[in-house]
Design an enzyme around this catalytic site. Structure first.
Site, short mmCIF file in Angstrom:
data_model
loop_
_atom_site.label_atom_id
_atom_site.label_comp_id
_atom_site.label_asym_id
_atom_site.label_seq_id
_atom_site.Cartn_x
_atom_site.Cartn_y
_atom_site.Cartn_z
CE LYS A 22 -1.76 1.69 4.04
NZ LYS A 22 -1.57 3.10 4.35
CG ASN A 23 2.17 2.81 3.56
OD1 ASN A 23 1.01 3.10 3.25
ND2 ASN A 23 2.54 2.65 4.82
CB CYS A 116 -4.73 6.12 10.69
SG CYS A 116 -5.22 4.63 9.83
NE ARG A 121 -0.52 10.49 10.00
CZ ARG A 121 -0.83 9.41 9.26
NH1 ARG A 121 -2.02 8.89 9.32
NH2 ARG A 121 0.06 8.89 8.45
N PRO A 122 0.77 16.92 11.12
CG PRO A 122 2.49 18.12 12.17
CD PRO A 122 1.67 16.87 12.29
CB ILE A 123 1.14 18.94 5.67
CG1 ILE A 123 0.22 20.17 5.76
CG2 ILE A 123 0.33 17.67 5.63
CD1 ILE A 123 -0.57 20.41 4.48
CG ASP A 124 5.42 21.02 10.14
OD1 ASP A 124 4.90 19.89 10.01
OD2 ASP A 124 6.35 21.23 10.93
CG ASP A 308 3.07 1.67 9.49
OD1 ASP A 308 2.66 2.56 10.25
OD2 ASP A 308 3.36 1.86 8.30
CB ILE A 330 6.77 7.14 14.49
CG1 ILE A 330 8.02 6.26 14.42
CG2 ILE A 330 6.51 7.86 13.15
CD1 ILE A 330 9.31 6.96 14.06
NE ARG A 400 -7.51 4.33 5.12
CZ ARG A 400 -6.68 4.92 5.96
NH1 ARG A 400 -7.01 5.00 7.23
NH2 ARG A 400 -5.57 5.46 5.55
N1 EPU Z 1 5.41 15.04 10.68
C1 EPU Z 1 5.41 16.38 10.98
N2 EPU Z 1 5.31 17.27 9.95
C2 EPU Z 1 5.23 16.88 8.65
C3 EPU Z 1 5.24 15.50 8.35
C4 EPU Z 1 5.34 14.59 9.40
O1 EPU Z 1 5.48 16.78 12.13
O2 EPU Z 1 5.14 17.73 7.77
C5 EPU Z 1 5.53 14.06 11.79
C6 EPU Z 1 4.27 13.19 11.88
O3 EPU Z 1 3.26 13.85 12.60
C7 EPU Z 1 4.79 11.98 12.58
C8 EPU Z 1 6.21 11.86 12.04
O4 EPU Z 1 6.55 13.15 11.52
O5 EPU Z 1 4.82 12.18 13.95
C9 EPU Z 1 6.39 10.82 10.97
O6 EPU Z 1 5.50 11.04 9.92
P1 EPU Z 1 5.83 10.63 8.41
O7 EPU Z 1 5.69 11.85 7.58
O8 EPU Z 1 7.11 9.88 8.35
O9 EPU Z 1 4.64 9.64 8.10
P2 EPU Z 1 3.62 9.68 6.89
O10 EPU Z 1 4.33 9.93 5.62
O11 EPU Z 1 2.45 10.49 7.23
C10 EPU Z 1 3.95 7.13 6.37
C11 EPU Z 1 3.06 5.93 6.24
C12 EPU Z 1 2.53 5.55 7.60
C13 EPU Z 1 3.70 5.23 8.50
C14 EPU Z 1 4.67 6.43 8.56
C15 EPU Z 1 5.93 6.17 9.35
C16 EPU Z 1 2.12 6.14 4.03
C17 EPU Z 1 0.94 6.38 3.21
N3 EPU Z 1 1.96 6.24 5.35
O12 EPU Z 1 3.14 8.16 6.90
O13 EPU Z 1 1.76 4.39 7.41
O14 EPU Z 1 3.25 4.95 9.79
O15 EPU Z 1 5.05 6.81 7.22
O16 EPU Z 1 6.60 5.08 8.85
O17 EPU Z 1 3.20 5.86 3.52
C18 EPU Z 1 -0.01 2.88 7.82
O18 EPU Z 1 0.28 2.32 6.76
O19 EPU Z 1 -0.80 2.41 8.66
C19 EPU Z 1 0.60 4.18 8.12
C20 EPU Z 1 0.09 5.01 9.02
#
Ligand code: EPU
Length: 419
Positions: A22-23, A116, A121-124, A308, A330, A400
């Protein structure tokens, strides 16, 4: 609302073929936006998130169709530069389409992504990176617009404050067609990022260093179509292995990605499972009782123990001999499954980032509700090892991320049905 009904206490035996990941399927589908041609993706898992990705593609003028495990994406005539609030809200990975649309079209309007609930889960980091690559960002009533006209698009040097998977992917997507060189320092090293980069390279992109913490992207003028096979899903694999670890028995996981699953496999071995790997197969046998894992299980960015897989391992260790300690590093709220496990008889104490799991003799069935994707899967793991009948509600969370969830469990001899 449908429920899974699982009757536990039966050992699992058999073999299953691991689904596509998926990811990596989701960012690869986003990456297809950058391609001036047609891409064929094999081993594309049938999941609700993949269908959401397909809807986003079609909404911006790409032609995406999915038949069985093959997705065809034709992005010759991308026309849109906005993703609706509804589509953004369906999953976290909708944010990956922003980087790809910016890279291809130079502008994207969108809102905060869904996904989820694992804490904030910010996007900063994503937005800061887009700005560094030349985007002007504005916000209006929750709607964000990034503008990156061709003359302002350029490479850059980005050092991430944390190795975010999504931000690393978005930087790559946004810079593959930009002029000049982009360097990502402190990049995430997850195998799914490497899979996306392999796909992009098959389309003509110039990317080096994926899988390491410094990635270098040299912009190219255009990308061409390709045929690509998506890697196996290491977290789905971990989930099925955890089921056999919890219920006892022996299984073979076919089409597995052994190296990528190593951090999980080594912890399962510490819990007393016998594991043997050959080619792309993993054999797991659990004869006697599971043992607690002596070392603290710390979730970390890859190659650390994957967040995960934390919930599914915890579900198995809830009925091990001894006490295991987890540390979730995480996400802030990734212990939401523990209430359900406690309802099933587990002895778990959550203290901030730590969860202390005192193994009990046996779990028992209960009526529980999936809280999120991996949390829901963990409840199925616990239910298969538990005595009696468990019902799991809110199973849309599980759909999902897991393809053929019931078929796979049934083919291992587990008792699961839908009600
Ligand atoms: N974060 C920030 N700011 C940002 C982006 C992330 O503070 O702009 C923080 C997040 O809040 C979190 C940490 O950084 O605390 C890690 O987040 P990351 O960006 O690495 O995760 P993600 O890209 O949102 C992906 C997977 C997740 C998996 C994580 C960590 C996908 C679609 N999702 O999420 O998968 O847990 O990496 O490995 O690739 C799942 O499959 O169940 C799932 C949640």
């Amino acid at each position: 609302m449908q429920k899974f009904v699982i009757t536990g206490g039966k050992r699992l035996n058999g073999e299953i073929e691991l689904q596509g990941c998926k990811n990596s399927a989701l960012p690869i589908m986003a990456a297809a936006v950058l391609v001036n041609g047609k891409c064929i993706l094999e081993s594309c898992p049938n999941l609700t998130d993949v269908y959401s990705a397909s809807r986003i593609l079609n909404s911006i003028g790409c032609k995406c169709s999915i038949a069985g495990n093959t997705a065809e994406i034709d992005s010759v005539s991308v026309s849109g530069n906005a993703i609706s609030e509804k589509l953004m809200g369906e999953m976290r990975s909708s944010i990956m389409f922003v980087g790809a649309i910016l890279g291809r079209v130079g502008q994207c309007t969108f809102s905060i992504p869904g996904g989820c609930e694992l804490g904030p889960r910010p996007i900063d980091m994503h937005l800061a990176a887009f700005a560094k690559l030349g985007a002007e960002i504005s916000e209006n009533g929750g709607e964000i617009t990034c503008r990156m006209p061709k003359e302002k698009r350029h490479g850059g040097k980005i050092s991430l404050p944390f190795p975010s998977v999504g931000a690393t992917e978005n930087i790559i997507l946004c810079s593959v067609l930009a002029e000049g060189e982009t360097v990502v320092n402190n990049a995430a090293r997850e195998p799914e990022i490497c899979d996306m980069c392999r796909f992009l390279r098959s389309c003509g992109a110039k990317i080096k260093g994926d899988g390491e913490s410094r990635i270098v992207i040299e912009g190219v003028e255009r990308l061409h179509g390709c045929e690509y096979r998506i890697m196996p899903d290491r977290i789905a694999g971990a989930t099925y292995l955890a089921m056999t670890a919890a219920a006892g028995g022996a299984m073979i996981l076919k089409n597995a990605c052994i190296c990528e699953m190593e951090p999980f496999l080594s912890v399962l071995e510490q819990s007393g499972c016998y594991i043997c790997t050959a080619d792309n197969r993993i054999y797991l046998r659990r004869g006697g009782r599971l043992r607690a894992v002596r070392d603290r299980i710390r979730t970390m960015p890859h190659p650390g123990f994957p967040t995960d897989a934390q919930a599914v391992l915890m579900a198995a260790l809830a009925a091990a001999d001894g006490t295991s300690v987890f540390e979730e590093n995480i996400f802030d709220c990734r212990y939401r499954h523990t209430d359900a496990l406690i309802k099933m008889g587990a002895d778990i104490q959550v203290m901030g980032k730590a969860a202390v799991v005192r193994g009990v003799k046996k779990l028992h069935g209960a009526d529980v509700e999936a809280t999120d994707l991996r949390g829901g899967a963990a409840m199925a793991v616990a239910a298969l090892g538990a005595e009696g009948r468990t019902t799991i509600g809110c199973i849309s969370h599980i759909g999902r991320g897991y393809e053929k969830f019931e078929e796979n469990i049934t083919s291992l001899g587990g008792r699961i049905s839908r009600e």
